[in-house]
Design an enzyme around this catalytic site. Structure first.
Site, short mmCIF file in Angstrom:
data_model
loop_
_atom_site.label_atom_id
_atom_site.label_comp_id
_atom_site.label_asym_id
_atom_site.label_seq_id
_atom_site.Cartn_x
_atom_site.Cartn_y
_atom_site.Cartn_z
N LYS A 1 37.44 6.48 119.75
CA LYS A 1 38.88 6.72 119.55
C LYS A 1 39.67 6.45 120.83
O LYS A 1 40.74 5.84 120.80
CB LYS A 1 39.10 8.15 119.07
CG LYS A 1 38.53 8.38 117.66
CD LYS A 1 38.46 9.86 117.32
CE LYS A 1 37.91 10.12 115.93
NZ LYS A 1 37.52 11.52 115.72
N LYS B 1 36.69 3.89 113.07
CA LYS B 1 36.87 3.78 114.53
C LYS B 1 35.70 3.09 115.20
O LYS B 1 35.85 2.33 116.15
CB LYS B 1 37.12 5.16 115.16
CG LYS B 1 35.97 6.11 115.00
CD LYS B 1 36.26 7.39 114.27
CE LYS B 1 36.80 7.42 112.94
NZ LYS B 1 36.93 8.54 112.17
N1 HSE Z 1 33.73 13.72 113.07
C1 HSE Z 1 35.07 13.63 113.56
C2 HSE Z 1 35.48 14.96 114.16
C3 HSE Z 1 36.07 13.25 112.52
O1 HSE Z 1 34.69 15.89 114.21
O2 HSE Z 1 36.60 15.04 114.62
C4 HSE Z 1 36.02 11.80 112.17
O3 HSE Z 1 36.17 11.01 113.29
#
Ligand code: HSE
Length: 440
Positions: free
Chosen positions: A205, A105
């Protein structure tokens, strides 16, 4: 037909999940895709460990470029992460005429425009279902399932680490630092959790979702990003008393003047389904003009949940890779020559409602003065909660907390009034402001 051949770059958590899911479900996947999908080669710096996972039948190398240069490989899966070597490898794979599947992402939110343009020119696909909300097929839903709609807004819990921390803070009444340490001990949070707790991961995201929803180029640099590090346990408690939960939301919204694109802690009415998404789970609400409200829920991280999205992309590409490139589903849902130049609005121009907490001197006229300044600026108050001074500062305390919920207002208007309120001698500490989203 002979199987499609996949080269996997990076055999970490998601890479090994992808290998196991493909192997376990290979027969069903072949029936769905129309031909087999086989991992033909893996690149990983730790060759011995990787070979131990995939067995002797799969070639393992330590140099990803060997896989990109291999003419028998049809699809490259990039699971290295980050913007550095991953960017170079993705662009090289595209230049070599290979389709790419990535869970990265950060790379796409920052360099997506360049990468999608390169793929478009070369007639290959860059698929990224695993980049947003792990196993939840939210890219597919927004890009294809909801394609009839004029999408109005998207709001999502798209970072599991922060949702886990917020859930623990609320359940146990603990402060952020204490819960973060516990989350690290349990393996829910990374040793360096900066991207998660500062909202950057969620920002990446929601940037991608914003492009898919509104047909704008990816513009992470224009997103407002605020994490959960400054959130106090008392605000979670007060919010609860007022009928709200605090969630780290990624929000993108189409408004008259442009697009809102932001990540920050938000009060959400407890009665909304998304307010009840707890622990490391993810959920995304999409509001479309035809469909109304839709909600997508599931695991946003983890080996096989993320592999589920990677393999879905592999199946999509397998089905489509013989199709005319111009008639495949466009990367960002809209045709590349039909992207919009709607601006992403500065934070001062967003409109939402607010939770304000003021530590004030417990004396006559304080509430009237504060609400008077808000009224002069045309900011309407939704609710006020004033705590007993003793309850806040202990017996005999002369200070108390004043909590105000506002109706919708422009952030820039609120900034100006809060500067005046902060300057009052009876306001004794920095004002806490948390945005509130009714999601109605
Ligand atoms: N580190 C992210 C989370 C997952 O805690 O949702 C990967 O994007």
């Amino acid at each position: 037909m002979k199987p499609i051949r996949v080269g996997l770059l990076g055999l970490g958590t998601v890479g090994s999940g992808t290998f196991h899911v493909l192997r376990r479900n290979q027969e069903e996947i072949r029936r769905r895709a129309g031909r087999g999908i086989e991992i033909a080669a893996v690149a990983d710096l730790d060759v011995a460990r990787a070979q131990g996972i995939v067995g002797e039948g799969v070639k393992v190398v330590d140099d990803a470029r060997q896989i990109i240069a291999d003419p028998s490989i049809d699809i490259v899966v990039e699971l290295i992460g980050g913007y550095g070597v991953a960017k170079a490898l993705v662009l090289e794979a595209i230049a070599a005429g290979k389709h790419v599947v990535t869970a990265n992402k950060a790379l796409l939110a920052v360099h997506g425009t360049e990468i999608f343009e390169a793929a478009h020119r070369r007639g290959v696909t860059v698929a990224f279902e695993a980049a947003v909300a792990g196993g939840i097929p939210i890219i597919k839903a927004v890009r294809e399932g909801l394609t009839a709609n004029s999408i109005q807004w998207i709001a999502g819990i798209i970072n599991g680490t922060t949702n886990f921390i917020l859930s623990e803070m609320r359940d146990k009444g603990l402060d952020f630092d204490v819960v973060l340490k516990e989350a690290q001990r349990l393996g829910y949070a990374e040793a360096d959790p900066t991207f998660d707790i500062e909202g950057v991961d969620a920002g990446h995201k929601i940037t991608l979702l914003s492009s898919l929803a509104f047909g704008i180029p990816v513009q992470f640099d224009k997103a407002y990003v605020e994490g959960i590090t400054k959130l106090g346990a008392q605000d979670i408690r007060y919010a609860e008393q007022l009928g709200y939960r605090i969630k780290l939301l990624g929000i993108t919204k189409r408004v008259e003047k442009g697009i809102e694109l932001r990540v920050h802690p938000s009060l959400v009415p407890t009665k909304r389904l998304i307010a009840n998404v707890e622990g490391a789970m993810n959920a995304v609400v999409v509001q479309g003009d035809a469909v109304g409200t839709t909600l997508y829920y599931g695991k946003g991280a983890g080996s096989e949940p993320t592999a589920s999205a990677v393999v879905a992309d592999l199946v999509d590409i397998t089905r489509l890779h013989t199709a005319d490139a111009a008639h495949r589903v466009p990367h960002l849902a809209f045709q590349p020559d039909a992207l919009s130049d709607l601006p992403v609005l500065p934070l001062a121009d967003i409109a939402t409602s607010y939770y304000l907490r003021l530590r004030v001197a417990d004396q006559a006229g304080v509430l009237a003065k504060v609400t008077g300044l808000l009224a002069e600026a045309g900011i309407s108050i939704d609710a006020v909660l004033q705590r007993e001074a003793d309850e806040v500062g202990g017996e005999g305390s002369t200070q108390t907390d004043l909590i105000i919920l506002t109706h919708d207002t422009r952030e820039g208007t609120l900034d100006a009034v809060l500067a005046q309120v902060q300057a009052l001698p009876t306001v004794l500490a920095p004002i806490v402001r948390i945005r509130k989203e009714e999601l109605a």
